[in-house]
Design an enzyme around this catalytic site. Structure first.
Site, short mmCIF file in Angstrom:
data_model
loop_
_atom_site.label_atom_id
_atom_site.label_comp_id
_atom_site.label_asym_id
_atom_site.label_seq_id
_atom_site.Cartn_x
_atom_site.Cartn_y
_atom_site.Cartn_z
N LYS A 11 -8.53 8.33 -15.90
CA LYS A 11 -8.75 8.39 -17.35
C LYS A 11 -10.19 7.95 -17.61
CE LYS A 11 -6.36 9.23 -21.20
NZ LYS A 11 -5.24 10.15 -21.37
P1 NAD Z 1 -5.68 13.69 -31.96
O1 NAD Z 1 -6.97 13.01 -32.08
O2 NAD Z 1 -5.63 15.19 -32.04
O3 NAD Z 1 -4.66 13.16 -33.09
C1 NAD Z 1 -4.37 11.81 -33.26
C2 NAD Z 1 -3.59 11.67 -34.56
O4 NAD Z 1 -3.18 10.30 -34.68
C3 NAD Z 1 -4.40 11.98 -35.81
O5 NAD Z 1 -3.57 12.63 -36.76
C4 NAD Z 1 -4.81 10.60 -36.32
O6 NAD Z 1 -5.04 10.59 -37.71
C5 NAD Z 1 -3.56 9.80 -35.96
N1 NAD Z 1 -3.79 8.35 -35.86
C6 NAD Z 1 -4.77 7.71 -35.17
N2 NAD Z 1 -4.65 6.38 -35.34
C7 NAD Z 1 -3.58 6.18 -36.14
C8 NAD Z 1 -2.94 5.03 -36.67
N3 NAD Z 1 -3.40 3.80 -36.39
N4 NAD Z 1 -1.86 5.19 -37.46
C9 NAD Z 1 -1.39 6.44 -37.74
N5 NAD Z 1 -1.94 7.56 -37.25
C10 NAD Z 1 -3.03 7.43 -36.48
O7 NAD Z 1 -5.01 13.15 -30.60
P2 NAD Z 1 -3.87 13.84 -29.74
O8 NAD Z 1 -4.51 14.68 -28.71
O9 NAD Z 1 -2.85 14.43 -30.64
O10 NAD Z 1 -3.26 12.56 -28.97
C11 NAD Z 1 -2.31 11.72 -29.58
C12 NAD Z 1 -1.65 10.86 -28.51
O11 NAD Z 1 -1.05 11.72 -27.54
C13 NAD Z 1 -2.58 9.93 -27.73
O12 NAD Z 1 -1.86 8.77 -27.36
C14 NAD Z 1 -2.89 10.74 -26.48
O13 NAD Z 1 -3.26 9.92 -25.40
C15 NAD Z 1 -1.55 11.38 -26.25
N6 NAD Z 1 -1.58 12.59 -25.43
C16 NAD Z 1 -2.35 13.66 -25.78
C17 NAD Z 1 -2.33 14.80 -24.99
C18 NAD Z 1 -3.08 16.04 -25.37
O14 NAD Z 1 -2.94 17.06 -24.67
N7 NAD Z 1 -3.84 16.05 -26.44
C19 NAD Z 1 -1.56 14.82 -23.82
C20 NAD Z 1 -0.77 13.72 -23.51
C21 NAD Z 1 -0.80 12.60 -24.33
#
Ligand code: NAD
Length: 429
Positions: A119
């Site tokens: 990561k």
């Molecule tokens: P992103 O940046 O597209 O979206 C994140 C979302 O979370 C946004 O809507 C943001 O406003 C919201 N958010 C952030 N902080 C917040 C808070 N304190 N309270 C409420 N909402 C909040 O990110 P993503 O790619 O959707 O990733 C989200 C999670 O999923 C992360 O933990 C990431 O590690 C995990 N993840 C992502 C992927 C991927 O393919 N994108 C894969 C596996 C895991």
């Protein structure tokens, strides 16, 4: 074999209760008693193989020079090259990146992909940077970690606040540094640069497949299910769309701007369009606006934390009224909250399988880049579904056989794979 001994290292014994690395270590402590003979080698899981902290100085548009701190951690490379995203966030720190890299080790092994766990991240608020500043930051960061990444070594991908444009800059910078185009150095790239169809939607798609599988076993039909989703980005946004398309009622959505609620179910397509236009769900004008904390009191069938880690605390776990928590985010539930939810009969479907759709299609992208032969969206989705359904089924069966939580079962499956590979390879020199 005699058990390994391990003098404690400072960075490996975090006493901060909020520490994601502490959460990971506790999860390992819980799985070790179930590992049989392999338990004697479990210390390797409590260590990161390689940690790189880099200074990332860039010129800002106004001519000033600013230094950011960047990280790339390779937790375990026993099963193949490192795999894991790059996060840009003002709170990124070493402890968090170590934990996220370790969860990638567990995730890739739980789903049986030929990768290790890694990561990276930069401590920065990207919303405060111009497009050009973001490009300079990405290119300098990539150059700083260049020596440990590569298609055979470690393959970054998007995570919070990073996207396919940032992957394109990373791929280009790495390629310039090594002197030839190396599309396989990152995944989550634009299609024109060797990306895979279906990658952008894969994690949300996987969350939905896993919720459907869990629902079948727990007696919760998707149709009519009440769903609340925290996070309306790449993961939460796509998951929300799929639940709505399959006639669930998405009753609440929260992002960092606020929370919206509708007992009848929100119009997700309208919310998505309005939130994109207005910068968040709070100003979208769809549904009733409620307080951030009230989100955790809403009665649901599926609760989906899909934002950031550490959201399901013990205090919230004692209030949550749902039947299954599907972890779209990485590390959203503390070990204490895990226990409280289990005591209350609420199933937790762990991140390492629930959000593994992204890394699975990243694997497909990497394979396609190596062979320069690209698949159709239908092939991608069918293979994704087959891998995730198979992984969930194996984990469900282990949980039943060993009478452990699904998280511990996922860790048993994953840790056995990692440690068995270690055992067969032996210890160098
Ligand atoms: P992103 O940046 O597209 O979206 C994140 C979302 O979370 C946004 O809507 C943001 O406003 C919201 N958010 C952030 N902080 C917040 C808070 N304190 N309270 C409420 N909402 C909040 O990110 P993503 O790619 O959707 O990733 C989200 C999670 O999923 C992360 O933990 C990431 O590690 C995990 N993840 C992502 C992927 C991927 O393919 N994108 C894969 C596996 C895991």
């Amino acid at each position: 074999m005699k058990p390994e001994t391990a003098p404690p290292g400072l960075s490996y014994s975090s006493s901060n209760p909020e520490s994601p690395w502490r959460v990971y270590l506790e999860q390992i402590d819980r799985v070790v008693p179930h590992l049989g003979e392999l338990a004697s080698q479990a210390e390797t899981l409590r260590r990161c193989k390689r940690v790189l902290v880099v200074d990332v100085p860039i010129h800002m548009d106004d001519g000033t020079r600013v230094h950011f701190e960047g990280y790339r951690v390779q937790h375990n490379l026993s099963r193949g090259p490192g795999k894991g995203g790059i996060r840009y966030h003002p709170n990124v720190g070493l402890d968090e990146v170590m934990a996220l890299s370790a969860w990638m080790t567990i995730k890739t092994a739980a789903v049986n992909l030929p990768f290790g766990g890694a990561k990276g991240g930069v401590r920065v608020d990207p919303k405060k940077l111009s497009f050009k500043e973001l490009e300079r930051l990405t290119r300098r960061f990539t150059s700083e970690i260049n020596m440990i990444i590569g298609p055979d070594k470690d393959i970054p991908a998007p995570d919070v606040n990073t996207n396919e444009q940032i992957m394109a800059w990373m791929m280009d910078t790495y390629s310039m540094n090594v002197g030839h185009t190396a599309t396989g150095v990152v995944t989550g790239k634009p299609l024109a640069l060797g990306g895979s169809v279906g990658r952008h939607r894969a994690t949300g798609q996987g969350v939905f497949f896993i919720a459907r599988e869990a629902g079948q076993r727990l007696g919760i039909p998707i149709e009519g299910a009440r769903v609340a989703i925290q996070g309306f980005g790449n993961v939460g946004g796509v998951a929300a769309e799929l639940f709505a398309a399959n006639r669930s009622r998405v009753v609440a959505v929260q992002d960092d701007s606020g929370t919206v609620y509708s007992d009848q179910g929100l119009d997700i397509a309208a919310l998505s369009a309005a939130a994109k236009a207005s910068g968040g769900v709070a100003a979208a004008g769809i549904g009733e606006k409620i307080g951030m904390e009230a989100f955790w009191d809403i009665p649901t069938d599926f609760l989906i934390p899909a934002a950031i880690e550490g959201q399901v605390t013990l205090e919230r776990a004692n209030r949550i009224k749902t039947r299954a928590v599907i972890e779209g985010a990485n590390g959203p539930t503390s070990p204490e909250a895990d226990d409280a939810l289990a005591e209350r009969g609420i199933s937790v479907i762990p991140d390492v399988v629930a959000n593994a759709g992204g890394v699975t299609v990243s694997y497909f992208e990497w394979v396609q880049d190596f062979s320069s032969f690209f698949w159709s969206e239908d092939q991608v989705n069918k293979r994704l579904e087959r891998i995730l359904v198979g992984a969930f089924s194996r984990i469900w069966d282990v949980a039943q056989q060993k009478r452990v939580s699904l998280r511990t079962a996922a860790y048993v499956v994953a840790c056995e794979r990692v440690l068995d590979q270690r055992r067969i390879r032996g210890l160098y020199p």
